[in-house]
Scaffold this motif. Sequence first.
Motif, PDB file in Angstrom:
ATOM      1  N   TYR A 181       0.821  -1.202   0.000  1.00  0.00           N
ATOM      2  CA  TYR A 181       0.000   0.000   0.000  1.00  0.00           C
ATOM      3  C   TYR A 181       0.857   1.254   0.000  1.00  0.00           C
ATOM      4  N   ILE A 182       2.048   1.218   0.602  1.00  0.00           N
ATOM      5  CA  ILE A 182       2.953   2.366   0.523  1.00  0.00           C
ATOM      6  C   ILE A 182       3.423   2.523  -0.913  1.00  0.00           C
ATOM      7  N   PHE A 183       3.830   1.424  -1.537  1.00  0.00           N
ATOM      8  CA  PHE A 183       4.286   1.461  -2.914  1.00  0.00           C
ATOM      9  C   PHE A 183       3.188   1.971  -3.836  1.00  0.00           C
ATOM     10  N   PHE A 184       1.978   1.446  -3.669  1.00  0.00           N
ATOM     11  CA  PHE A 184       0.863   1.855  -4.511  1.00  0.00           C
ATOM     12  C   PHE A 184       0.530   3.327  -4.295  1.00  0.00           C
ATOM     13  N   SER A 185       0.569   3.773  -3.045  1.00  0.00           N
ATOM     14  CA  SER A 185       0.323   5.183  -2.742  1.00  0.00           C
ATOM     15  C   SER A 185       1.361   6.066  -3.420  1.00  0.00           C
ATOM     16  N   GLU A 243       4.455  20.348  -3.903  1.00  0.00           N
ATOM     17  CA  GLU A 243       5.225  19.968  -2.723  1.00  0.00           C
ATOM     18  C   GLU A 243       4.330  20.192  -1.517  1.00  0.00           C
ATOM     19  N   ALA A 244       4.352  19.259  -0.561  1.00  0.00           N
ATOM     20  CA  ALA A 244       3.491  19.380   0.613  1.00  0.00           C
ATOM     21  C   ALA A 244       3.918  18.391   1.684  1.00  0.00           C
ATOM     22  N   ASP A 245       3.459  18.652   2.905  1.00  0.00           N
ATOM     23  CA  ASP A 245       3.549  17.673   3.973  1.00  0.00           C
ATOM     24  C   ASP A 245       2.321  16.779   3.848  1.00  0.00           C
ATOM     25  N   PHE A 246       2.414  15.542   4.328  1.00  0.00           N
ATOM     26  CA  PHE A 246       1.250  14.666   4.256  1.00  0.00           C
ATOM     27  C   PHE A 246       1.127  13.821   5.514  1.00  0.00           C
ATOM     28  N   THR A 247      -0.114  13.423   5.747  1.00  0.00           N
ATOM     29  CA  THR A 247      -0.436  12.418   6.761  1.00  0.00           C
ATOM     30  C   THR A 247      -1.239  11.353   6.043  1.00  0.00           C
ATOM     31  N   GLN A 248      -0.776  10.117   6.122  1.00  0.00           N
ATOM     32  CA  GLN A 248      -1.443   9.004   5.459  1.00  0.00           C
ATOM     33  C   GLN A 248      -1.936   8.041   6.526  1.00  0.00           C
ATOM     34  N   VAL A 249      -3.231   7.726   6.471  1.00  0.00           N
ATOM     35  CA  VAL A 249      -3.813   6.773   7.417  1.00  0.00           C
ATOM     36  C   VAL A 249      -4.340   5.586   6.612  1.00  0.00           C
ATOM     37  N   LYS A 278      -0.663   5.029  10.903  1.00  0.00           N
ATOM     38  CA  LYS A 278      -0.538   6.420  10.491  1.00  0.00           C
ATOM     39  C   LYS A 278       0.912   6.717  10.109  1.00  0.00           C
ATOM     40  N   TYR A 279       1.078   7.344   8.950  1.00  0.00           N
ATOM     41  CA  TYR A 279       2.378   7.764   8.456  1.00  0.00           C
ATOM     42  C   TYR A 279       2.368   9.279   8.300  1.00  0.00           C
ATOM     43  N   THR A 280       3.521   9.910   8.481  1.00  0.00           N
ATOM     44  CA  THR A 280       3.650  11.330   8.177  1.00  0.00           C
ATOM     45  C   THR A 280       4.907  11.522   7.346  1.00  0.00           C
ATOM     46  N   GLY A 281       4.909  12.586   6.545  1.00  0.00           N
ATOM     47  CA  GLY A 281       6.078  12.838   5.728  1.00  0.00           C
ATOM     48  C   GLY A 281       5.915  14.042   4.836  1.00  0.00           C
ATOM     49  N   HIS A 282       6.677  14.037   3.758  1.00  0.00           N
ATOM     50  CA  HIS A 282       6.735  15.159   2.821  1.00  0.00           C
ATOM     51  C   HIS A 282       6.809  14.585   1.405  1.00  0.00           C
ATOM     52  N   VAL A 338      -7.504   3.975   2.508  1.00  0.00           N
ATOM     53  CA  VAL A 338      -6.343   4.848   2.589  1.00  0.00           C
ATOM     54  C   VAL A 338      -6.810   6.290   2.449  1.00  0.00           C
ATOM     55  N   SER A 339      -6.345   7.137   3.359  1.00  0.00           N
ATOM     56  CA  SER A 339      -6.635   8.561   3.307  1.00  0.00           C
ATOM     57  C   SER A 339      -5.319   9.307   3.445  1.00  0.00           C
ATOM     58  N   ILE A 340      -5.062  10.213   2.508  1.00  0.00           N
ATOM     59  CA  ILE A 340      -3.844  11.015   2.552  1.00  0.00           C
ATOM     60  C   ILE A 340      -4.257  12.480   2.578  1.00  0.00           C
ATOM     61  N   ASP A 341      -3.890  13.167   3.665  1.00  0.00           N
ATOM     62  CA  ASP A 341      -4.184  14.592   3.833  1.00  0.00           C
ATOM     63  C   ASP A 341      -2.918  15.392   3.550  1.00  0.00           C
ATOM     64  N   PHE A 342      -3.067  16.514   2.837  1.00  0.00           N
ATOM     65  CA  PHE A 342      -1.928  17.351   2.465  1.00  0.00           C
ATOM     66  C   PHE A 342      -2.028  18.720   3.126  1.00  0.00           C
ATOM     67  N   THR A 343      -0.881  19.249   3.591  1.00  0.00           N
ATOM     68  CA  THR A 343      -0.808  20.590   4.179  1.00  0.00           C
ATOM     69  C   THR A 343       0.467  21.274   3.682  1.00  0.00           C
ATOM     70  N   ASN A 344       0.539  22.567   3.911  1.00  0.00           N
ATOM     71  CA  ASN A 344       1.737  23.365   3.570  1.00  0.00           C
ATOM     72  C   ASN A 344       2.131  23.207   2.105  1.00  0.00           C
TER      73      ASN A 344
END
Length: 171
Positions: free
Chosen positions: A3-7, A25-31, A41-45, A140-146
């Motif tokens: 699922y990480i690879f597919f995302s 370009e953005a920060d993300f939170t993936q659940v 829950k994952y976080t990253g950029h 899978v839900s990926i939220d983007f900020t910044n």
Amino acid sequence: MKYIFFSALLFTLSFGDIFSMNSFEADFTQVVTNEKGNRLKYTGHIKAMKPQYALWEYRKPSTKFIYVNKNRVMIIEPDLEQVIVKELHNSIDFFKIIKNATKIDKYTYTTNLQSVQYTIHISDSQLKSIEYKDQLDNSVSIDFTNHIINKNMDAKEFTLTIPLNYDVING
């Protein structure tokens, strides 16, 4: 891992005005939630650039870098000192997928890719989140900020030099 690879493959995309972006370009939170309700829950950029470049930097719960460079994906796992290299057989133009998304309402679009339906949420002409069910039936839900839209980027930013002491796994 799938699922990480597919995302990573899916989200080599960006929005400015949703239909005319060249980079994102953005920060993300993936659940990721499985059928039993267990969540991870994952976080990253993320950085992405047309036509098909992306760098996903996962920061938590562990460090991982996923480079997408047209028809190749390289996943670096520093804790394991390894790199997984995968060739993509079906090259995907994610910016085109976004451009072809169907508007549901003012803030929601949908699109399909390889039999998976993606729901795209926007706010103030910015990508807010993307939701889908992966091939393992996880939600899978990926939220983007910044967000930074249409920043000048160079394809070299998406090229990885593999450290000599890392194991390379070709997949």
